[in-house]
Design an enzyme around this catalytic site. Structure first.
Site, PDB file in Angstrom:
ATOM      1  N   GLU A 100       6.653   5.021   2.160  1.00 61.15           N
ATOM      2  CA  GLU A 100       5.237   4.630   2.263  1.00 61.15           C
ATOM      3  C   GLU A 100       4.549   4.872   0.919  1.00 61.15           C
ATOM      4  O   GLU A 100       4.974   5.732   0.133  1.00 61.15           O
ATOM      5  CB  GLU A 100       4.598   5.461   3.396  1.00 61.15           C
ATOM      6  CG  GLU A 100       3.099   5.374   3.537  1.00 61.15           C
ATOM      7  CD  GLU A 100       2.570   3.996   3.911  1.00 61.15           C
ATOM      8  OE1 GLU A 100       2.980   3.012   3.260  1.00 61.15           O
ATOM      9  OE2 GLU A 100       1.720   3.915   4.812  1.00 61.15           O
ATOM     10  N   ASP A 101       3.503   4.131   0.652  1.00 60.52           N
ATOM     11  CA  ASP A 101       2.767   4.343  -0.591  1.00 60.52           C
ATOM     12  C   ASP A 101       1.865   5.577  -0.501  1.00 60.52           C
ATOM     13  O   ASP A 101       1.974   6.491  -1.312  1.00 60.52           O
ATOM     14  CB  ASP A 101       1.961   3.090  -0.996  1.00 60.52           C
ATOM     15  CG  ASP A 101       1.061   2.559   0.110  1.00 60.52           C
ATOM     16  OD1 ASP A 101       1.019   3.142   1.216  1.00 60.52           O
ATOM     17  OD2 ASP A 101       0.378   1.544  -0.128  1.00 60.52           O
ATOM     18  N   ASP A 104      -2.881   8.803   4.231  1.00 61.26           N
ATOM     19  CA  ASP A 104      -4.316   9.079   4.147  1.00 61.26           C
ATOM     20  C   ASP A 104      -4.734   9.770   5.449  1.00 61.26           C
ATOM     21  O   ASP A 104      -4.613  10.989   5.559  1.00 61.26           O
ATOM     22  CB  ASP A 104      -5.032   7.748   3.903  1.00 61.26           C
ATOM     23  CG  ASP A 104      -6.510   7.908   3.632  1.00 61.26           C
ATOM     24  OD1 ASP A 104      -6.962   9.044   3.432  1.00 61.26           O
ATOM     25  OD2 ASP A 104      -7.229   6.891   3.611  1.00 61.26           O
ATOM     26  N   ARG A 166      -1.965  -4.647  -7.652  1.00 55.90           N
ATOM     27  CA  ARG A 166      -0.607  -4.207  -7.297  1.00 55.90           C
ATOM     28  C   ARG A 166       0.322  -4.248  -8.509  1.00 55.90           C
ATOM     29  O   ARG A 166       1.337  -3.568  -8.560  1.00 55.90           O
ATOM     30  CB  ARG A 166      -0.017  -5.113  -6.209  1.00 55.90           C
ATOM     31  CG  ARG A 166      -0.729  -5.046  -4.868  1.00 55.90           C
ATOM     32  CD  ARG A 166       0.111  -5.743  -3.803  1.00 55.90           C
ATOM     33  NE  ARG A 166      -0.661  -6.058  -2.599  1.00 55.90           N
ATOM     34  CZ  ARG A 166      -0.858  -5.217  -1.593  1.00 55.90           C
ATOM     35  NH1 ARG A 166      -0.369  -4.009  -1.650  1.00 55.90           N
ATOM     36  NH2 ARG A 166      -1.545  -5.592  -0.535  1.00 55.90           N
TER      37      ARG A 166
HETATM   38  P1  IMP Z   1      -3.509   5.956   6.940  1.00 53.12           P
HETATM   39  O1  IMP Z   1      -3.089   5.279   8.222  1.00 53.12           O
HETATM   40  O2  IMP Z   1      -4.972   6.288   6.938  1.00 53.12           O
HETATM   41  O3  IMP Z   1      -2.667   7.140   6.589  1.00 53.12           O
HETATM   42  O4  IMP Z   1      -3.452   4.869   5.841  1.00 53.12           O
HETATM   43  C1  IMP Z   1      -2.418   4.650   5.061  1.00 53.12           C
HETATM   44  C2  IMP Z   1      -2.534   3.264   4.493  1.00 53.12           C
HETATM   45  O5  IMP Z   1      -3.842   2.972   4.023  1.00 53.12           O
HETATM   46  C3  IMP Z   1      -1.623   3.190   3.296  1.00 53.12           C
HETATM   47  O6  IMP Z   1      -0.417   2.622   3.692  1.00 53.12           O
HETATM   48  C4  IMP Z   1      -2.370   2.325   2.343  1.00 53.12           C
HETATM   49  O7  IMP Z   1      -1.932   0.997   2.506  1.00 53.12           O
HETATM   50  C5  IMP Z   1      -3.794   2.396   2.741  1.00 53.12           C
HETATM   51  N1  IMP Z   1      -4.527   3.251   1.796  1.00 53.12           N
HETATM   52  C6  IMP Z   1      -4.939   4.529   1.963  1.00 53.12           C
HETATM   53  N2  IMP Z   1      -5.545   5.003   0.882  1.00 53.12           N
HETATM   54  C7  IMP Z   1      -5.503   4.012  -0.016  1.00 53.12           C
HETATM   55  C8  IMP Z   1      -5.956   3.905  -1.384  1.00 53.12           C
HETATM   56  O8  IMP Z   1      -6.511   4.835  -1.981  1.00 53.12           O
HETATM   57  N3  IMP Z   1      -5.717   2.713  -2.003  1.00 53.12           N
HETATM   58  C9  IMP Z   1      -5.103   1.675  -1.388  1.00 53.12           C
HETATM   59  N4  IMP Z   1      -4.657   1.731  -0.127  1.00 53.12           N
HETATM   60  C10 IMP Z   1      -4.858   2.887   0.557  1.00 53.12           C
HETATM   61 MG    MG Z   2       0.217   0.743   3.219  1.00 51.98          MG
END
Ligand code: IMP
Ligand code: MG
Length: 177
Positions: A100-101, A104, A166
């Site tokens: 995963e990138d 959050d 990207r």
């Molecule tokens: P989560 O479900 O809130 O953990 O979100 C994770 C996803 O939100 C990641 O896979 C990212 O694609 C996107 N995301 C969260 N923070 C960022 C950011 O700072 N920049 C770009 N995408 C983000």
């Molecule tokens: Mg993502």
């Protein structure tokens, strides 16, 4: 620095990323001890990280892709996740490594881990390039973390803002998203 439409501040340079990705690959190689790994790349954000990481993993690797969409505003997720492109390869009784990138809130990974476990893999681990700690809402065990930071919206190295940036080789904070 490539042309940008927003004010971007460098957070992790191309060199720092390359060094850290190589370290993660070495660590993963040691942990899996030549066992085959089924790598599940979460599109789109993890495509560049996955491409680099697997070149540093010295185990038999198969790569698959899943695309997840989460509802919410452009800079935060809401908790409701759905699959817009599913995995294609079988992985029952296999070691799954999710790539995963960014973690959050944690909702995306929580959803995916539960979903993949339905296929009865031998193990499921997570490798995330970035861990954004401040906004975590659900605890997900992240086994490998590239970089940790508290908060801020980041782009580059596969990660987008409204589908842009990207292509940047480094990772940047968007100053006023
Ligand atoms: P989560 O479900 O809130 O953990 O979100 C994770 C996803 O939100 C990641 O896979 C990212 O694609 C996107 N995301 C969260 N923070 C960022 C950011 O700072 N920049 C770009 N995408 C983000
Ligand atoms: Mg993502």
């Amino acid at each position: 620095m490539k042309a940008a439409m927003h004010e971007l501040r460098l957070l992790f340079s191309e060199e720092e990323i390359a060094k850290r990705v190589a370290e993660l690959g070495r660590q993963i190689t040691e942990d899996y001890k030549e066992e085959p790994i089924y790598v599940c790349c979460i599109l789109k954000g993890a495509f560049m990280f996955t491409a680099d990481l697997i070149r540093h993993i010295d185990c038999p690797v198969r790569v698959d892709f899943i695309r997840l969409a989460s509802y919410g505003s452009s800079t935060s997720t809401s908790g409701e996740v759905k699959i817009t492109k599913d995995v294609e390869l079988p992985f029952k009784d296999c070691h799954v490594l999710i790539v995963e990138d960014i973690v959050d809130t944690g909702f995306t990974l929580e959803f995916l881990v539960n979903r993949l476990k339905l296929h009865e893999p031998k193990s499921v681990k997570i490798c995330a390039l970035m861990d954004k700690r401040a906004r975590r809402e659900v605890e997900v065990p992240v086994d490998y973390i590239g970089f940790s930071f508290d908060d801020g919206f980041v782009v580059g190295y596969g990660v987008d803002y409204a589908e842009y940036y990207r292509d940047l080789p480094g990772i940047y904070i968007v100053e006023n998203p």
